[in-house]
Design a protein around this motif. Structure first.
Motif, PDB file in Angstrom:
ATOM      1  N   ALA A 186       1.384  -1.545  -0.134  1.00 44.34           N
ATOM      2  CA  ALA A 186       0.206  -0.216  -0.029  1.00 44.34           C
ATOM      3  C   ALA A 186       0.592   1.498   0.073  1.00 44.34           C
ATOM      4  O   ALA A 186       0.612   2.148  -0.720  1.00 44.34           O
ATOM      5  N   ILE A 187       1.763   1.319   0.965  1.00 46.93           N
ATOM      6  CA  ILE A 187       3.040   2.580   0.653  1.00 46.93           C
ATOM      7  C   ILE A 187       3.602   2.716  -0.977  1.00 46.93           C
ATOM      8  O   ILE A 187       3.713   3.432  -0.913  1.00 46.93           O
ATOM      9  N   ASP A 188       3.667   1.459  -0.599  1.00 46.75           N
ATOM     10  CA  ASP A 188       4.056   1.354  -2.771  1.00 46.75           C
ATOM     11  C   ASP A 188       2.820   1.991  -3.499  1.00 46.75           C
ATOM     12  O   ASP A 188       3.531   2.769  -4.349  1.00 46.75           O
ATOM     13  N   HIS A 189       2.012   1.786  -3.817  1.00 47.34           N
ATOM     14  CA  HIS A 189       1.069   2.561  -4.118  1.00 47.34           C
ATOM     15  C   HIS A 189       0.873   3.223  -4.310  1.00 47.34           C
ATOM     16  O   HIS A 189       0.783   4.943  -4.670  1.00 47.34           O
ATOM     17  N   ILE A 190       0.906   4.128  -2.893  1.00 45.73           N
ATOM     18  CA  ILE A 190       0.470   5.714  -2.324  1.00 45.73           C
ATOM     19  C   ILE A 190       1.274   6.480  -3.441  1.00 45.73           C
ATOM     20  O   ILE A 190       1.362   8.006  -3.222  1.00 45.73           O
ATOM     21  N   SER A 191       2.989   5.901  -3.129  1.00 48.29           N
ATOM     22  CA  SER A 191       4.107   6.580  -3.428  1.00 48.29           C
ATOM     23  C   SER A 191       3.927   6.780  -5.142  1.00 48.29           C
ATOM     24  O   SER A 191       5.535   7.506  -5.221  1.00 48.29           O
ATOM     25  N   ARG A 192       3.629   6.102  -5.793  1.00 54.20           N
ATOM     26  CA  ARG A 192       3.192   6.340  -7.697  1.00 54.20           C
ATOM     27  C   ARG A 192       3.882   6.889  -8.230  1.00 54.20           C
ATOM     28  O   ARG A 192       2.627   8.260  -7.769  1.00 54.20           O
ATOM     29  N   PRO A 193       4.484   7.624  -8.951  1.00 63.49           N
ATOM     30  CA  PRO A 193       4.133   9.145  -9.647  1.00 63.49           C
ATOM     31  C   PRO A 193       2.595   9.361 -10.164  1.00 63.49           C
ATOM     32  O   PRO A 193       2.381   8.361 -10.545  1.00 63.49           O
ATOM     33  N   GLY A 194       2.228  10.308 -10.078  1.00 66.47           N
ATOM     34  CA  GLY A 194       1.383  10.171 -11.083  1.00 66.47           C
ATOM     35  C   GLY A 194      -0.106   9.545 -10.904  1.00 66.47           C
ATOM     36  O   GLY A 194      -1.097   9.101 -11.550  1.00 66.47           O
ATOM     37  N   ARG A 195      -0.200   8.353  -9.214  1.00 64.61           N
ATOM     38  CA  ARG A 195      -1.373   8.175  -8.567  1.00 64.61           C
ATOM     39  C   ARG A 195      -2.746   8.660  -8.554  1.00 64.61           C
ATOM     40  O   ARG A 195      -2.594  10.074  -7.726  1.00 64.61           O
TER      41      ARG A 195
END
Length: 113
Positions: free
Chosen positions: A94-103
């Motif tokens: 989830a933290i990786d997902h939150i940190s995605r550019p352009g999310r």
């Protein structure tokens, strides 16, 4: 809210409204420049972080959680959910997902019923 949504959010606030920008896990920044009608509409910008929230009284925090829960049940479209992660996986995926550019959208923790 904040980041790239700032201009659109400011555009729908009523005069003397308040924009609250929360956290820094997402990508982008909240641009506050002369193209935003902050002064002419008497708008307020307020930053909030988890560090400030934890200093609120237990009753204030419970009220905040209750309000957020009611919004998620009564107005789910406000959340724009991008993904849901179980609490066990929240610290990694989830933290990786939150940190995605352009999310875009909200990343929600879930727990078993």
């Amino acid at each position: 809210m904040g980041g790239s949504l700032t201009t659109g959010l400011i555009g729908v606030l009523v005069d003397t409204g308040r924009l609250i920008t929360f956290g820094h896990l997402g990508s982008g920044s909240t641009a506050l420049n002369k193209s935003l009608p902050l002064t002419t509409s008497g708008l307020t910008v307020r930053g909030v972080s988890i560090g400030q929230w934890t200093s609120r009284t237990p009753d204030e925090r419970a009220d905040d959680i209750g309000h957020a829960t009611r919004l998620s049940v009564d107005e789910p479209a406000l959340l724009g959910v991008a993904a849901r992660y179980g609490l066990a996986g929240f610290s990694g995926a989830a933290i990786d997902h939150i940190s995605r550019p352009g999310r875009t959208g909200t990343v929600l923790p879930t727990s078993p019923s």
